[in-house]
Design an enzyme around this catalytic site. Structure first.
Site: not given
Ligand SMILES: Cc1cc2nc3c(=O)[nH]c(=O)nc-3n(C[C@H](O)[C@H](O)[C@H](O)COP(=O)(O)OP(=O)(O)OC[C@H]3O[C@@H](n4cnc5c(N)ncnc54)[C@H](O)[C@@H]3O)c2cc1C
Length: 450
Positions: A34, A39, A176, A197, A259-260, A297, A305, A432
């Protein structure tokens, strides 16, 4: 109505990897997004934060490099240029993902997916159906029910990535990983940073000694631990300290990083079982609906990720290949790209003790490492801690704080996932000088205690 083998909803590192892998296996795949391809990770998370953090790191290096013979005159940090660097990175990666989808033969539809039933979704009035569906809708910032949390100067990690001006001060609610990365960023570019915190230590997944060192190294950040925010005002935050006293701290900007929450909009019709707001999945990442999987997530198992991508690989392999795979959680590495960097994999010393395991623990100062010393000097701090099972000598946990931690941890996860023991790692050859050599040094230090 167009029919597919697989529909993937959400194109984060879970969704787009699932779509790509299934497409590569010759399946007819639809990916629905969307917002933007990639993501949260590509657009509002991993990538933009690292682009900004690196710019801040370079700024700090430029300011601090005189002792190494480099003098830079009139060093400035230009937020607009940093933001455009960040945006360019995001857009390049988005383009890369679009190319990957095309190469894998995946159909991409831009729009919000709403489930009609367990095989059909609606996107902008069009219906698509599939035998199997993967929900990879990710998560969004949690906005706590604190008075004042909707004020204009209160932002989440989404909005803070779009600011136009460096704030003179920021209060970060939540210590966090996300909160600490932003604390590193802002304190490095001259903003006065206060972290509030609720728990008695920052970074709950981190070894306690490391969390303490992290705070000590973040010299320009004021940490308030064990403090509960009660109100956000027009110019700051009011909180109650561990002694029960009300305190206030000023902040031009307030960042909520507490949190998320899982994105469940659109999936309501499926009546998926949830726990604590996340979709419940079994060990194969299957939901309570037999052709629907939930990865990344949205299932709350590991909000990283690389975990989302691995879950995608597991589901697709189990659906469409003869190679059956399992999602394992023990050796998922995490990394914090702050100043200093930190990373960990496997059990911390405290977790191992809590599990009543008999362990050996070795800790080495990074100062003893040639590359670390050459690049950072003898006053810099860094640590490596390794947790080993006393009987089998298998490596249970590796924890690092210091430069390159986020890169070294990849080898640490191979060591832990492969259940290597001290003897086997000792026989490996590390380059090294590299900071990674600290791993072997720490194992030798452990052996000396036997
Ligand atoms: C500030 C920040 C920094 C981060 N840094 C790191 C890092 O350094 N390393 C790391 O491993 N993780 C990091 N993360 C966490 C990481 O971004 C997430 O764990 C990861 O993006 C999760 O991936 P995902 O595929 O589950 O979903 P997401 O990346 O959340 O993507 C989900 C997608 O689904 C779409 N969507 C939702 N509902 C619908 C629908 N009904 N129809 C169509 N599309 C939809 C959304 O628009 C979104 O684009 C960070 C997160 C944040 C917020």
């Amino acid at each position: 109505m167009e029919n597919f083998d697989l529909i993937v909803v959400g194109s984060g590192p879970g969704g787009y990897i699932a779509a790509q892998r299934a497409g590569d296996l010759g399946k007819k795949v639809l990916l629905v997004e969307k917002e933007h391809l990639g993501g949260v990770c590509t657009n509002k998370g991993c990538i933009p934060t690292k682009a900004l953090l690196n710019s801040a790191k370079m700024y700090r290096h430029a300011l601090d490099s005189e002792k190494m013979g480099v003098t830079a005159k009139e060093v400035t940090y230009d937020l607009a240029s940093a933001m455009s660097w960040k945006q360019d990175t995001i857009e390049t990666l988005r383009g890369g993902i679009a190319f990957l989808m095309k190469s894998a033969g995946v159909t991409v539809v831009n729009g919000e997916a709403t489930f009609i039933d367990k095989n059909r979704i609606d996107v902008a009035g069009k219906t698509y159906s599939a035998t199997n569906i993967i929900v990879a809708t990710g998560s969004s910032p949690l906005v706590p029910p604190i008075e004042g949390s909707t004020l204009e100067h209160v932002v989440t990690s989404d909005e803070v990535l779009e600011i136009k001006k460096i704030p003179s001060s920021i209060v970060i609610i939540g210590g966090g990983v996300i909160g600490i990365e932003f604390a590193s960023y802002f304190s490095s570019i001259g903003t006065k940073v206060t972290v509030v915190e609720l728990l008695d230590e920052i970074l709950p997944m981190m070894d306690k000694d490391f969390a303490k060192l992290m705070r000590r190294e973040m010299k320009n950040v004021d940490f308030n631990l064990g403090c509960k925010v009660t109100k956000i005002t027009d110019d700051g935050v009011i909180f109650v300290d561990p002694k029960g006293n009300e305190q206030s701290v000023a902040g031009e900007l307030v960042l909520l990083s507490v949190g998320r929450k899982a994105n469940l909009k659109g999936v309501e019709k499926l009546n998926l079982e949830t726990a604590k707001g996340y979709i419940v999945v079994d060990e194969n990442l299957k939901t309570n609906v037999d052709n629907v999987w939930a990865i990344g997530d949205v299932n709350g198992k590991s909000l990283l990720a690389h975990s989302a991508s691995r879950m995608a690989e597991v589901v697709v392999a189990n659906l469409y290949s003869s190679e059956k795979q399992k999602m394992r959680y023990f050796a998922i590495p995490w990394a914090l790209y702050g100043m200093p960097e930190a990373a960990g994999c496997g059990l911390t010393e405290q977790e191992a003790i809590k599990q009543n395991r008999e362990i050996l623990v070795g800790t080495t100062q990074m100062r003893a490492n040639g590359r670390f010393l050459a690049e950072h000097g003898k006053r810099a701090s860094g640590l490596c801690k390794v947790v080993v099972d006393k009987k089998s000598k298998a490596i249970l946990g590796i924890h690092l704080i210091g430069p390159y931690s986020s890169e070294i941890i990849a080898s640490a996860s191979v060591i832990i996932e492969s259940e290597l023991r001290i003897k086997e790692v000792k026989e490996l050859i590390f380059p090294h000088p590299s900071v990674a050599e600290i791993l072997k040094d720490t194992l030798f230090a452990i052996e000396k205690t036997l």
